[in-house]
Design a protein around this motif. Structure first.
Motif, PDB file in Angstrom:
ATOM      1  N   PHE A 180       3.163  15.632 -23.496  1.00 38.96           N
ATOM      2  CA  PHE A 180       4.000  14.435 -23.381  1.00 38.96           C
ATOM      3  C   PHE A 180       5.132  14.671 -22.388  1.00 38.96           C
ATOM      4  CE2 PHE A 180       7.802  12.129 -25.146  1.00 38.96           C
ATOM      5  CZ  PHE A 180       7.463  10.889 -24.606  1.00 38.96           C
ATOM      6  N   LEU A 181       5.753  15.840 -22.439  1.00 42.22           N
ATOM      7  CA  LEU A 181       6.798  16.151 -21.470  1.00 42.22           C
ATOM      8  C   LEU A 181       6.247  16.115 -20.053  1.00 42.22           C
ATOM      9  CD1 LEU A 181       9.574  17.082 -20.576  1.00 42.22           C
ATOM     10  CD2 LEU A 181       8.941  19.429 -21.201  1.00 42.22           C
ATOM     11  N   MET A 182       5.087  16.714 -19.851  1.00 46.69           N
ATOM     12  CA  MET A 182       4.482  16.712 -18.521  1.00 46.69           C
ATOM     13  C   MET A 182       4.171  15.286 -18.058  1.00 46.69           C
ATOM     14  SD  MET A 182       4.504  19.709 -17.327  1.00 46.69           S
ATOM     15  CE  MET A 182       4.364  21.464 -17.608  1.00 46.69           C
ATOM     16  N   GLU A 183       3.755  14.448 -18.998  1.00 54.52           N
ATOM     17  CA  GLU A 183       3.482  13.052 -18.651  1.00 54.52           C
ATOM     18  C   GLU A 183       4.764  12.348 -18.201  1.00 54.52           C
ATOM     19  OE1 GLU A 183       1.556   8.957 -20.541  1.00 54.52           O
ATOM     20  OE2 GLU A 183       1.706  10.770 -21.765  1.00 54.52           O
ATOM     21  N   LEU A 184       5.849  12.589 -18.916  1.00 52.03           N
ATOM     22  CA  LEU A 184       7.129  11.997 -18.511  1.00 52.03           C
ATOM     23  C   LEU A 184       7.520  12.463 -17.110  1.00 52.03           C
ATOM     24  CD1 LEU A 184       9.387  12.221 -21.707  1.00 52.03           C
ATOM     25  CD2 LEU A 184       8.104  10.240 -20.872  1.00 52.03           C
ATOM     26  N   LEU A 185       7.333  13.752 -16.842  1.00 46.61           N
ATOM     27  CA  LEU A 185       7.754  14.312 -15.568  1.00 46.61           C
ATOM     28  C   LEU A 185       6.888  13.840 -14.404  1.00 46.61           C
ATOM     29  CD1 LEU A 185       8.571  17.980 -16.664  1.00 46.61           C
ATOM     30  CD2 LEU A 185      10.173  16.116 -16.223  1.00 46.61           C
ATOM     31  N   GLN A 186       5.696  13.364 -14.688  1.00 39.76           N
ATOM     32  CA  GLN A 186       4.829  12.835 -13.632  1.00 39.76           C
ATOM     33  C   GLN A 186       5.030  11.340 -13.407  1.00 39.76           C
ATOM     34  OE1 GLN A 186       0.642  14.408 -13.677  1.00 39.76           O
ATOM     35  NE2 GLN A 186       1.374  15.569 -15.425  1.00 39.76           N
ATOM     36  N   THR A 187       5.839  10.693 -14.236  1.00 41.77           N
ATOM     37  CA  THR A 187       6.013   9.252 -14.167  1.00 41.77           C
ATOM     38  C   THR A 187       7.242   8.913 -13.332  1.00 41.77           C
ATOM     39  OG1 THR A 187       5.066   9.036 -16.383  1.00 41.77           O
ATOM     40  CG2 THR A 187       6.308   7.149 -15.534  1.00 41.77           C
ATOM     41  N   PRO A 188       7.092   8.158 -12.256  1.00 40.56           N
ATOM     42  CA  PRO A 188       8.272   7.769 -11.464  1.00 40.56           C
ATOM     43  C   PRO A 188       9.262   6.982 -12.315  1.00 40.56           C
ATOM     44  CG  PRO A 188       6.245   7.297 -10.260  1.00 40.56           C
ATOM     45  CD  PRO A 188       5.842   7.655 -11.663  1.00 40.56           C
ATOM     46  N   SER A 189      10.543   7.372 -12.235  1.00 41.22           N
ATOM     47  CA  SER A 189      11.574   6.669 -13.001  1.00 41.22           C
ATOM     48  C   SER A 189      12.881   6.617 -12.222  1.00 41.22           C
ATOM     49  CB  SER A 189      11.788   7.342 -14.354  1.00 41.22           C
ATOM     50  OG  SER A 189      12.176   8.699 -14.196  1.00 41.22           O
ATOM     51  N   PRO A 190      12.842   6.077 -10.994  1.00 38.24           N
ATOM     52  CA  PRO A 190      14.080   6.007 -10.211  1.00 38.24           C
ATOM     53  C   PRO A 190      15.127   5.161 -10.909  1.00 38.24           C
ATOM     54  CG  PRO A 190      12.381   4.614  -9.244  1.00 38.24           C
ATOM     55  CD  PRO A 190      11.721   5.422 -10.312  1.00 38.24           C
ATOM     56  N   SER A 191      16.379   5.544 -10.741  1.00 35.40           N
ATOM     57  CA  SER A 191      17.461   4.842 -11.407  1.00 35.40           C
ATOM     58  C   SER A 191      17.452   3.365 -11.019  1.00 35.40           C
ATOM     59  CB  SER A 191      18.802   5.474 -11.029  1.00 35.40           C
ATOM     60  OG  SER A 191      19.828   5.006 -11.862  1.00 35.40           O
ATOM     61  N   GLY A 192      17.352   2.508 -12.036  1.00 34.36           N
ATOM     62  CA  GLY A 192      17.254   1.063 -11.817  1.00 34.36           C
ATOM     63  C   GLY A 192      15.850   0.528 -11.967  1.00 34.36           C
ATOM     64  N   GLN A 193      14.874   1.426 -12.065  1.00 37.75           N
ATOM     65  CA  GLN A 193      13.482   0.996 -12.225  1.00 37.75           C
ATOM     66  C   GLN A 193      12.773   1.969 -13.176  1.00 37.75           C
ATOM     67  OE1 GLN A 193      11.001   0.745  -8.630  1.00 37.75           O
ATOM     68  NE2 GLN A 193      10.557  -1.358  -9.200  1.00 37.75           N
ATOM     69  N   GLU A 194      13.225   1.965 -14.431  1.00 38.15           N
ATOM     70  CA  GLU A 194      12.750   2.927 -15.415  1.00 38.15           C
ATOM     71  C   GLU A 194      11.714   2.345 -16.376  1.00 38.15           C
ATOM     72  OE1 GLU A 194      17.266   3.675 -14.697  1.00 38.15           O
ATOM     73  OE2 GLU A 194      15.972   1.944 -15.132  1.00 38.15           O
ATOM     74  N   MET A 195      11.215   1.160 -16.113  1.00 39.22           N
ATOM     75  CA  MET A 195      10.380   0.451 -17.088  1.00 39.22           C
ATOM     76  C   MET A 195       9.120   1.220 -17.457  1.00 39.22           C
ATOM     77  SD  MET A 195      12.146  -1.568 -14.896  1.00 39.22           S
ATOM     78  CE  MET A 195      11.059  -2.273 -13.656  1.00 39.22           C
ATOM     79  N   LEU A 196       8.440   1.797 -16.471  1.00 40.01           N
ATOM     80  CA  LEU A 196       7.168   2.469 -16.736  1.00 40.01           C
ATOM     81  C   LEU A 196       7.360   3.656 -17.672  1.00 40.01           C
ATOM     82  CD1 LEU A 196       4.146   2.774 -16.222  1.00 40.01           C
ATOM     83  CD2 LEU A 196       4.688   4.053 -14.130  1.00 40.01           C
TER      84      LEU A 196
END
Length: 352
Positions: free
Chosen positions: A8-24
């Protein structure tokens, strides 16, 4: 951490989450937390919050921000090259030659940050982001504008890696490790049982304005709040420890000490660490912490705060590095401390 949690941690780290666009990343976080939370809450800032014991009057808020530093398109030239500015504390020297993921309005695109060949003079001394550009393979401005536009966000194209099966390296460990930690603390507290309300928040916008933490704390009105972030490790060559302190990977979570920090909360954490034989490290935050704690502290009538940080090497680079052991220790420290709370604790430093 067992394998499922590490995945799960690795999945989070592979998911783009730029500040202001964290929805995914927030949708993934909610999906993970939902089975062991009593409630899931969201708000207009984009925070995701898992709750245990929502009716308890004594409320503990844990905040780990899920957003990462990024780039933002500010110009597209006639030949289809993308120029950009920073979102958060981007280091332009680390950006040179990197592959990137462009989160376009019309889909995800891959690009490279081009660099003038050394044979042609290379980069000038003292270069800035304005001297760099992204090449996505577009030939014209019109072609580029079919897929990207001004304001689209960009992150480094970098997957997390295990180093010697002990450390994790990659982009945006600041602070998606924190979002992971608060989720795992909630899961562990559920196993242990507790008498207080627990609110684990994956907060947004920390890298740019700390607004997510303000929204979360204002709505929850916690009795106490703990920011779970990262801090600068100084255990690699070239760091002046006399100036920046001595913080090492695998030496345990880092407690902040300074004017913003509630002394009694630190005492609770220290006594729990002693019982669990978990080593602690310290950093100084004399005026401000530079984390979600600063905004949470100043909501409502005022909230006592603590800051528990994960030692991290190579801050705001594409190869940030942390210890798996430190992550596990921080999760257990926080969960056991919360599980011991009766809800009658006084956090007033003038009271015994």
């Amino acid at each position: 951490m067992d394998l499922a949690n590490k995945q799960f941690l690795m999945e989070l780290l592979q998911t783009p989450s730029p500040s202001g666009q964290e929805m995914l990343i927030q949708h993934k976080w909610i999906h993970y937390v939902k089975p062991f939370a009593d409630e899931i809450r969201t708000d207009h800032a984009g925070n995701a919050i898992g709750v245990l014991n929502p009716n308890a009057p004594f409320k503990v808020l844990l905040a780990g921000h899920c957003d990462e530093i990024a780039l933002v398109i500010n110009r597209i030239d006639e030949n289809g090259y993308l120029f950009f500015d920073k979102v958060g504390g981007i280091n332009e020297k680390a950006a040179v030659g990197m592959m990137v993921t462009v989160i376009g309005y019309n889909g995800i695109r891959t690009g490279v940050i081009g660099v003038n060949a050394q044979h042609h003079g290379g980069l000038k001394d003292g270069f800035g982001l304005e001297d760099l550009f992204i090449d996505c393979g577009y030939k014209t401005k019109q072609e580029a504008e079919q897929e990207v536009q001004i304001g689209d966000l960009i992150v480094y194209k970098r997957n997390p890696e295990l180093l010697n099966n002990q450390y994790i390296a990659g982009r945006g460990l600041d602070n998606r490790t924190g979002a992971f930690i608060v989720a795992e603390v909630l899961r562990r507290v559920k196993e242990l049982g507790c008498q207080v309300g627990v609110y684990a928040a994956s907060t947004v916008n920390e890298e740019t304005n700390l607004g997510g933490a303000y929204f979360a704390a204002s709505a929850i009105e916690p009795t106490m709040a703990i920011a779970c972030d990262v801090t600068f490790a100084t255990d690699y060559p070239g760091v002046n420890k006399n100036k920046y302190g001595d913080v090492q990977l695998e030496k345990g979570p880092v407690l902040a000490k300074g004017a913003p920090i509630n002394i009694k909360m630190n005492q609770l954490l220290e006594s729990t660490a002693k019982e669990l034989a978990i080593s602690l490290q310290y950093e100084l935050t004399p005026r401000m912490t530079g984390t979600d704690a600063d905004k949470m502290r100043l909501t409502g009538k005022g909230v006592p705060v603590a800051l528990v940080s994960l030692p991290l090497r190579y801050m705001h680079s594409p190869v940030e590095t942390v210890s798996i052991k430190d992550i596990a220790d921080e999760i257990e420290l926080l969960a056991q401390m919360i599980a011991k709370l009766t809800g009658k604790e006084s956090l007033n430093p003038l009271e015994k």
